[in-house]
Design a protein around this motif. Sequence first.
Motif, PDB file in Angstrom:
ATOM      1  N   GLU A  47      48.614  75.401  82.234  1.00 36.44           N
ATOM      2  CA  GLU A  47      49.135  75.970  80.992  1.00 36.44           C
ATOM      3  C   GLU A  47      48.948  74.973  79.857  1.00 36.44           C
ATOM      4  O   GLU A  47      49.003  73.766  80.054  1.00 36.44           O
ATOM      5  N   GLN A  48      48.733  75.506  78.667  1.00 40.35           N
ATOM      6  CA  GLN A  48      48.485  74.684  77.492  1.00 40.35           C
ATOM      7  C   GLN A  48      49.437  75.102  76.383  1.00 40.35           C
ATOM      8  O   GLN A  48      49.845  76.258  76.301  1.00 40.35           O
ATOM      9  N   HIS A  49      49.764  74.168  75.535  1.00 41.74           N
ATOM     10  CA  HIS A  49      50.605  74.510  74.381  1.00 41.74           C
ATOM     11  C   HIS A  49      49.720  74.923  73.210  1.00 41.74           C
ATOM     12  O   HIS A  49      48.771  74.227  72.853  1.00 41.74           O
ATOM     13  N   HIS A  50      50.018  76.073  72.641  1.00 38.18           N
ATOM     14  CA  HIS A  50      49.287  76.550  71.471  1.00 38.18           C
ATOM     15  C   HIS A  50      50.285  77.058  70.437  1.00 38.18           C
ATOM     16  O   HIS A  50      51.282  77.694  70.777  1.00 38.18           O
ATOM     17  N   ASP A  51      50.029  76.765  69.179  1.00 35.38           N
ATOM     18  CA  ASP A  51      50.794  77.376  68.095  1.00 35.38           C
ATOM     19  C   ASP A  51      50.142  78.725  67.796  1.00 35.38           C
ATOM     20  O   ASP A  51      49.106  78.797  67.120  1.00 35.38           O
ATOM     21  N   LYS A  63      50.241  81.594  77.310  1.00 33.93           N
ATOM     22  CA  LYS A  63      50.284  80.179  77.662  1.00 33.93           C
ATOM     23  C   LYS A  63      48.902  79.529  77.584  1.00 33.93           C
ATOM     24  O   LYS A  63      48.750  78.338  77.868  1.00 33.93           O
TER      25      LYS A  63
END
Length: 454
Positions: free
Chosen positions: A179-183, A149
Amino acid sequence: MRFADLFCGIGGFHAALHQMGHECVFATDIDKHAAEVYEANWGKPGGFDVLSDIRDVIDDIPEMDIICAGFPCQPFSKSGAQEGFEDQTRGTLFHDICYLAEKHRPAVLFLENVPNLVAHDNGNTMQVIESRIQEMGYKHWWKILSPHKYGTCQIRKRVYIVCIRDDLVGNFEFTFPKEQHHDLDIRTVLDKNVDTRYNMTEDEICWLDMWEEFLNNVNTETKLPGHPIWADCFQGDEELPGELEQYTKAQLIEIGREWARYGWVQPVKGAMKRDEMIDAINLPSWKQDFIRKNRHLYRHNRAFIDSWLKKWRVLEMDEEGAPIIPVSRTKYEWQAGPDSRSNWENIMQFRPSGIRVKRGDYFPALVAMAQIPVVGWLKRRLTPEECARIQDFDVDGNLGDPFVLGESDQQSYKQLGNAVNVNMVRMIQERIDMYLDGVEDFPALSTQITLESF
């Protein structure tokens, strides 16, 4: 700040706090191989040998501002209110952490453990830990987090506990990193040229081809089953008994005889106690539910599964009576979602409980046992260096001298499986430093989270 690195392994806490300019004054671990790797990278903090039993050196540990500890999970005493929380933890390694905290009064205790700590021993373990922390004069916060995350392509849920000494607690709450969005792209950690010793064996490729055919021919009009697939449960017609506690000893003996062909069932003898019979039959409700689902899967794909079992000799024995295919390889679990139907485009693990397939965008948690992730399209296992990258150890030297692993692959896999994730620790420590500096990037003080609210 100065920190003591307890149960340090190869130094995940050290790697993170070193990046932030903190100084290690002591480190200890009882694993010889892990201690050697630690010293190869970090030397001997404070001039002390890393290889040591904390119980033998506890009075030699110098003052510190932070205690870091990924401590072993152990049950505590349940003798009741007549004992204080200190007495309930006595004899455990958590007690040693508390001894040091009370002796040196560091500003911070930074603890890490497996997420099951929260529910361990029916919640008693976490309750005692929380109460003991408060008893020592620390306010604490905890949260279960995973590096996937936060930009690292490994799902690795761990509970992190941050304890701040009461006199340093501000009028605002500590909060963990958002939390962070990462591809995520696991290809970023993979090496192009890898020694052939990491390749899958011919048998492993054969077993995956066997299950590949299964994937392509069952439930072709619907989705793949999400439950574990147990080939030895397809064709059984034994009556599922339900809760075993309802039966007499004579009935349990008969149930044991009826289910005796299954590998998980041990012989049930009349001399056994009733609880021992139930343990030997080993048919808890969740297992009966999986058996029911596997029989349902078989009934709806009977023609193909019958031919598949015969073609691959899935359940047959060799001349010596041993399974041609190991029992653990006749069990399979698809966790790669609805958009794929191939082992070879996903990530796999050969586990004692069976073959598990997961999506190819992040790796499952590294563990200390021999369950190294297999990259399907490369038909090989991760190397130790690649495992180090998904634990965020700087083996490539991007931040300075590269982190050096030991010579033994087996030991490296074990050590990395036991390690804390460096990036998670660093991000949490950044928040701790901000909190102690009075940076009010935190919500106003409120009621402490407790186990009951989880």
